[in-house]
Design a protein around this motif. Sequence first.
Motif, mmCIF file in Angstrom:
data_model
loop_
_atom_site.group_PDB
_atom_site.id
_atom_site.type_symbol
_atom_site.label_atom_id
_atom_site.label_comp_id
_atom_site.label_asym_id
_atom_site.label_seq_id
_atom_site.Cartn_x
_atom_site.Cartn_y
_atom_site.Cartn_z
ATOM 1 N N ARG A 1 0.817 -1.223 0.000
ATOM 2 C CA ARG A 1 0.000 0.000 0.000
ATOM 3 C C ARG A 1 0.850 1.271 0.000
ATOM 4 N N SER B 1 -6.648 -0.581 -1.432
ATOM 5 C CA SER B 1 -5.646 0.349 -0.912
ATOM 6 C C SER B 1 -5.270 1.386 -1.973
ATOM 7 N N ALA C 1 0.914 -7.978 -7.212
ATOM 8 C CA ALA C 1 0.943 -8.776 -5.974
ATOM 9 C C ALA C 1 0.974 -10.279 -6.250
ATOM 10 N N LYS D 1 4.080 -9.481 0.169
ATOM 11 C CA LYS D 1 3.470 -10.398 1.129
ATOM 12 C C LYS D 1 2.690 -11.518 0.446
HETATM 13 C C1 LIG Z 1 -2.331 -6.942 -0.706
HETATM 14 C C2 LIG Z 1 -2.507 -6.122 -1.913
HETATM 15 C C3 LIG Z 1 -2.145 -4.765 -1.940
HETATM 16 C C4 LIG Z 1 -1.659 -4.033 -0.705
HETATM 17 O O1 LIG Z 1 -0.509 -4.588 -0.203
HETATM 18 P P1 LIG Z 1 -0.122 -4.585 1.360
HETATM 19 O O2 LIG Z 1 1.210 -5.241 1.349
HETATM 20 O O3 LIG Z 1 -1.165 -5.372 2.079
HETATM 21 O O4 LIG Z 1 -0.073 -3.187 1.811
HETATM 22 C C5 LIG Z 1 -2.293 -4.088 -3.126
HETATM 23 N N1 LIG Z 1 -2.793 -4.684 -4.231
HETATM 24 C C6 LIG Z 1 -3.165 -5.984 -4.241
HETATM 25 C C7 LIG Z 1 -3.711 -6.605 -5.479
HETATM 26 C C8 LIG Z 1 -3.043 -6.735 -3.080
HETATM 27 O O5 LIG Z 1 -3.438 -8.021 -3.074
#
Ligand SMILES: *Cc1c(COP(=O)(O)O)cnc(C)c1O
Length: 462
Positions: free
Chosen positions: A101, A126, A218, A258
């Motif tokens: 984020r 986010s 992600a 993550k």
């Molecule tokens: C998890 C996620 C985010 C945000 O990431 P964080 O590491 O939780 O702050 C943004 N975009 C997507 C598609 C996500 O799955």
Amino acid sequence: MQFQNAEPFRIKVVEPIKRTTRAQREQWIKEAHYNVFKLHADHVYVDMLTDSGTSAMSSNQWGGVMMGDESYAGSKSFFNLQRSVEDITGFKFVQPTHQGRAADFIMAQLYVKKGGYVLGNLHFDSFKGHAEIAGAIPIDLIIEEGRRVNSIEHPFKGNMDIEKLNAFIKENGAENIPLIIITVTSNGNGGQPVSMENIRSVSEIARANGIPFMIDAARFAENCYFIKQREPGYQDKEMIEITRELFSYADGCVMSSKKDGLVNIGGFICTRHEDLFPQINQLAIINEGFVTYGGMSGRDLEALAIGLYEGIQEDYLSYRIAQVAYLGDQLAERGIPIIKPTGGHGVYVDAQQFYPHIPQSQFPGQALVVELYRTAGVRGVELGSCAFSKKDPKTGEIIYPDLEVVRLTVSRRVYTDRHMDVVVNALEDVYKRRDQMKGLRITYEGPILSLRHFTARFELLT
Ligand SMILES: *Cc1c(COP(=O)(O)O)cnc(C)c1O
């Protein structure tokens, strides 16, 4: 080869999980006001709340943790990360951030101008929030099949609707569109993949109109594996060829490490444009930390540099996607209504079809989450009338979302297929007793409607 279809790892360290009784779980969920975010994690047997930051690291990554360079500036671990990222994505300029984020925030500050429209397949919350704060309007242009639970099995339900994209640009003018973002896989509708062809088309349209094009990466590895499996022309390509091609169409990417980074914290933003990098660095310095660590410790940078490669290994991905599909197939075989085909990171149960007698005003998704926890200590999450309801600004009336689902996310390399069997058997039992289940009443919301699922309290209706 087909003899070797079990987990492509053996277990070196184990983390015990506790077995509990139904009576205990009934007490704990009551004390948590029937909100699973308030449970103690050690009262959970199989945790399917999220796949974010919950991966198990490999022996190589733990080795990397010991080698992490904690220098404030010029850390060796940063340069290792930079090398991994450039090799896999082709992007030369990478800025680490403490989470995805924070990369979203930098992207919003960099590109989004007041009054513009930011077009996406399905924007992640986010980024949506950061875009709105920056004064822009996020627009979702996912294909129609991607919006329906029961649509025929489309192989790429994360695709952007190209006709709608062209029409939107024509109607509103390219000058009013500061940015296009494709999220891979599409988290918002169940981890559904986007095809290479779709990304190529969006990229061509963006370039023809002079609009920057970014990828929210992600779950890029899972998306590229679906491309290899499902898209003609990719079966014989190496994973790294596919990832390089995917990113070659974009100006840059944001990443929450993550997920497919196979680490527990961190993120980054990349660009191929040298002239943009100083602005990115500056935004990072004031919010995250110096450019070569950006809110991450050296050991986390090192683990990520290794995890990115492990995340695109074909043996790993075939096990990963097959485990999620196994869970989905087992549930579907027992008549439990799920979103099909299953996506990359979890199975989404259609709670409205599961409990047709419970109206959305009585939270059928939350009722299912509660009963699944009480039955077997399995923690899923509601994405429906609690998480996504809106209020009509004029009448104050509640507007319920179209989809009422319970998400069962599968953490990476954490649970075995026998844990999946626990989930299947528990849900089958809950499904057999579905007629007896009643809904819930919300007794406390918290200050912000759109965030109430984290803080809400409920009572069981009798
Ligand atoms: C998890 C996620 C985010 C945000 O990431 P964080 O590491 O939780 O702050 C943004 N975009 C997507 C598609 C996500 O799955």
